[in-house]
Scaffold this active site. Structure first.
Site, PDB file in Angstrom:
ATOM      1  N   TYR A   1     -22.295 -57.518   7.632  1.00 16.37           N
ATOM      2  CA  TYR A   1     -23.073 -58.749   7.859  1.00 16.37           C
ATOM      3  C   TYR A   1     -24.214 -58.841   6.838  1.00 16.37           C
ATOM      4  O   TYR A   1     -24.398 -59.860   6.174  1.00 16.37           O
ATOM      5  CB  TYR A   1     -23.641 -58.778   9.288  1.00 16.37           C
ATOM      6  CG  TYR A   1     -24.833 -59.687   9.414  1.00 16.37           C
ATOM      7  CD1 TYR A   1     -24.670 -61.074   9.441  1.00 16.37           C
ATOM      8  CD2 TYR A   1     -26.139 -59.170   9.443  1.00 16.37           C
ATOM      9  CE1 TYR A   1     -25.777 -61.908   9.497  1.00 16.37           C
ATOM     10  CE2 TYR A   1     -27.237 -59.996   9.506  1.00 16.37           C
ATOM     11  CZ  TYR A   1     -27.055 -61.365   9.535  1.00 16.37           C
ATOM     12  OH  TYR A   1     -28.144 -62.187   9.573  1.00 16.37           O
TER      13      TYR A   1
ATOM     14  N   ASP B   1     -30.326 -49.070  13.070  1.00 21.24           N
ATOM     15  CA  ASP B   1     -31.673 -49.610  13.315  1.00 21.24           C
ATOM     16  C   ASP B   1     -32.706 -48.877  12.459  1.00 21.24           C
ATOM     17  O   ASP B   1     -32.606 -47.665  12.251  1.00 21.24           O
ATOM     18  CB  ASP B   1     -32.072 -49.438  14.784  1.00 21.24           C
ATOM     19  CG  ASP B   1     -31.584 -50.576  15.655  1.00 21.24           C
ATOM     20  OD1 ASP B   1     -31.164 -51.607  15.090  1.00 21.24           O
ATOM     21  OD2 ASP B   1     -31.615 -50.434  16.892  1.00 21.24           O
TER      22      ASP B   1
ATOM     23  N   LYS C   1     -25.151 -61.542   3.495  1.00 22.79           N
ATOM     24  CA  LYS C   1     -26.405 -62.262   3.189  1.00 22.79           C
ATOM     25  C   LYS C   1     -26.875 -61.908   1.769  1.00 22.79           C
ATOM     26  O   LYS C   1     -27.283 -62.774   0.997  1.00 22.79           O
ATOM     27  CB  LYS C   1     -27.489 -61.917   4.216  1.00 22.79           C
ATOM     28  CG  LYS C   1     -27.215 -62.470   5.602  1.00 22.79           C
ATOM     29  CD  LYS C   1     -27.212 -63.998   5.607  1.00 22.79           C
ATOM     30  CE  LYS C   1     -26.794 -64.592   6.933  1.00 22.79           C
ATOM     31  NZ  LYS C   1     -26.558 -66.035   6.905  1.00 22.79           N
TER      32      LYS C   1
ATOM     33  N   PHE D   1     -37.079 -63.231   9.930  1.00 22.06           N
ATOM     34  CA  PHE D   1     -37.312 -61.976  10.637  1.00 22.06           C
ATOM     35  C   PHE D   1     -36.620 -62.090  12.011  1.00 22.06           C
ATOM     36  O   PHE D   1     -35.444 -62.389  12.039  1.00 22.06           O
ATOM     37  CB  PHE D   1     -38.804 -61.612  10.583  1.00 22.06           C
ATOM     38  CG  PHE D   1     -39.099 -61.053   9.196  1.00 22.06           C
ATOM     39  CD1 PHE D   1     -39.095 -61.886   8.074  1.00 22.06           C
ATOM     40  CD2 PHE D   1     -39.215 -59.695   8.992  1.00 22.06           C
ATOM     41  CE1 PHE D   1     -39.239 -61.366   6.778  1.00 22.06           C
ATOM     42  CE2 PHE D   1     -39.370 -59.168   7.706  1.00 22.06           C
ATOM     43  CZ  PHE D   1     -39.377 -60.001   6.608  1.00 22.06           C
TER      44      PHE D   1
ATOM     45  N   ARG E   1     -40.641 -54.886  15.433  1.00 19.08           N
ATOM     46  CA  ARG E   1     -40.040 -56.024  14.725  1.00 19.08           C
ATOM     47  C   ARG E   1     -41.049 -57.169  14.636  1.00 19.08           C
ATOM     48  O   ARG E   1     -41.978 -57.248  15.431  1.00 19.08           O
ATOM     49  CB  ARG E   1     -38.805 -56.545  15.471  1.00 19.08           C
ATOM     50  CG  ARG E   1     -37.633 -55.572  15.516  1.00 19.08           C
ATOM     51  CD  ARG E   1     -36.972 -55.415  14.153  1.00 19.08           C
ATOM     52  NE  ARG E   1     -35.835 -54.504  14.192  1.00 19.08           N
ATOM     53  CZ  ARG E   1     -35.916 -53.186  14.032  1.00 19.08           C
ATOM     54  NH1 ARG E   1     -37.084 -52.603  13.845  1.00 19.08           N
ATOM     55  NH2 ARG E   1     -34.832 -52.437  14.062  1.00 19.08           N
TER      56      ARG E   1
ATOM     57  N   SER F   1     -31.716 -63.375   5.569  1.00 20.93           N
ATOM     58  CA  SER F   1     -32.224 -62.483   6.621  1.00 20.93           C
ATOM     59  C   SER F   1     -33.072 -61.378   6.018  1.00 20.93           C
ATOM     60  O   SER F   1     -32.814 -60.912   4.897  1.00 20.93           O
ATOM     61  CB  SER F   1     -31.023 -61.877   7.344  1.00 20.93           C
ATOM     62  OG  SER F   1     -31.417 -60.767   8.121  1.00 20.93           O
TER      63      SER F   1
ATOM     64  N   ARG G   1     -29.780 -46.933  18.315  1.00 14.38           N
ATOM     65  CA  ARG G   1     -28.600 -47.687  17.865  1.00 14.38           C
ATOM     66  C   ARG G   1     -28.409 -47.405  16.383  1.00 14.38           C
ATOM     67  O   ARG G   1     -29.378 -47.500  15.615  1.00 14.38           O
ATOM     68  CB  ARG G   1     -28.835 -49.182  18.104  1.00 14.38           C
ATOM     69  CG  ARG G   1     -27.677 -50.059  17.675  1.00 14.38           C
ATOM     70  CD  ARG G   1     -27.876 -51.511  18.110  1.00 14.38           C
ATOM     71  NE  ARG G   1     -28.971 -52.176  17.406  1.00 14.38           N
ATOM     72  CZ  ARG G   1     -29.315 -53.442  17.589  1.00 14.38           C
ATOM     73  NH1 ARG G   1     -28.659 -54.192  18.468  1.00 14.38           N
ATOM     74  NH2 ARG G   1     -30.320 -53.976  16.918  1.00 14.38           N
TER      75      ARG G   1
END
Ligand code: UD1
Length: 337
Positions: free
Chosen positions: A149, A296, A153, A178, A231, A125, A293
């Site tokens: 998480y 982010d 990765k 992405f 994004r 990721s 959030r």
């Protein structure tokens, strides 16, 4: 015909990749524990391709079952998707994430190694880049991740690198995704998360179809042109084709460890995504602006050059197409699979 074992083959990216592998002439064996996916997606893959896919309800931590499968089928390579992927949940249940994502990877690698397969494509990721300046390129430092998480990765990439340096007969590609959105053009397979979705596109489509009351946009005070986060949204079908190209690469090389970004190289804001969805699909997405959030970052997009040069792959679908295909899946499958 070369057989590919796909872990997490019933999941969102896994099922789209199974379609492209079958279309490209590979034999596909899917294993999935269906913890965040439905066996029905495998039937849909068969329907789309008109080809058979062998599938097992199997957890990657069950080495006995994995050995049975490796003994029965002549497996040439492995594409490993099976993992938990919700950032918020990973903060609440870190052990579950390390158990699934790290112990699961080790369990799988031990079996692969035992059967001498040594070809692995790993689903990583963009989260491994942390807060680097954009565009993210593969030579940047990784590991500055802020949640369990993301750490699974990052650690998985390290484990695979250590394995490669211990035995350079391995062919390992780390693919850093992405933001995958969209669905197969047939409207038969798409993203179908359990419970309330975390990622933005399933929220948008469920609001548009009336299953959720509104989208909360997490912050409009970022340092971006319209204040909302940016994004690199990539069509899941493009992403799936990237895996076919990655397989071609590991088939033609002997002893490689490489990482590749799979992104478009372009960024879009949350508001641009919402506006494009409404305009393309002639629908309304009720939204409000909420707080940021936690975790982010303002802007995240890929440098897509390396994959173009060395995998002969680049994303071809635009944001409109991603929105159209998402909508088709949502309207055809209002209650999921
Ligand atoms: C998230 C994870 C990332 C993971 C990826 C796939 C974080 C910080 N990152 O990426 O590690 O690889 O999912 O699972 O969680 N948004 C809203 N309202 C919503 C949902 C999202 O405004 O209800 C915004 C977010 O603030 C973000 C954008 O939409 O700007 C995309 O969010 P999301 O789809 O969750 O993906 P990422 O956060 O980029």
């Amino acid at each position: 015909m070369k057989n590919v074992l796909v872990t997490g083959g019933a999941g969102y990216i896994g099922s789209h990749t199974c379609v492209e592998l079958l279309n490209a002439g590979y034999g596909v064996i899917s294993i999935d524990n269906y913890s965040n996916s439905a066996p029905e997606s495998i039937n849909k893959v068969k329907k789309i391709t008109g080809k058979n896919i062998i599938s097992f309800n199997c957890d990657i931590r069950d080495q006995n079952k994995l050995c049975e499968i490796f003994s029965k089928y002549n497996i040439d390579s492995v594409i490993h998707f099976a993992a938990l992927k919700a950032v918020g949940e990973s903060c609440r249940k870190p052990l579950s994430y390390y158990n699934n994502n790290i112990l699961g990877l080790i369990s799988l690698l031990e079996v692969i190694n035992k059967f001498g397969v040594k070809k692995m494509i790993f689903s990583s990721s963009a989260t491994v880049y942390g807060n680097n300046p954009v565009p993210y390129s593969e030579d940047m430092n990784t590991g500055n991740v802020t949640n369990p998480y993301g750490r699974t990765k990052y650690f998985s990439e390290q484990i695979l690198s250590d394995l490669y340096f211990s035995d350079k007969k391995w062919n390992i590609l780390l693919l850093r995704y992405f933001n995958p959105i969209g669905a197969h053009e047939s409207g038969l397979i798409g993203e179908d998360p359990n419970g309330i979705p975390n990622n933005i596109m399933p929220v948008i489509s469920k609001v548009a179809v009336g299953l959720l009351p509104k989208l909360t946009i997490f912050g409009n005070d970022y340092d971006t042109p319209d204040g909302t986060c940016i994004r690199d949204y990539i069509h899941v079908a493009d992403l799936a084709l990237g895996h076919v190209k990655a397989l071609e690469k590991i088939d033609s090389e002997c002893g490689i460890l490489e990482c590749f970004n799979l992104g478009t190289g372009k960024g879009n804001s949350v508001l641009e995504l919402v506006n494009t969805f409404e305009k393309t699909n002639n629908c309304r997405v009720n939204y409000e602006i909420g707080d940021r959030r936690s975790g982010d970052i303002a802007v995240c997009y890929a440098s897509a050059e390396k994959a173009k040069k060395h995998l002969n792959w680049e994303a071809k679908y635009d944001l409109e197409r991603m929105c159209q295909d998402t909508w088709r899946f949502q309207v055809n499958n209002p209650n999921g699979y």
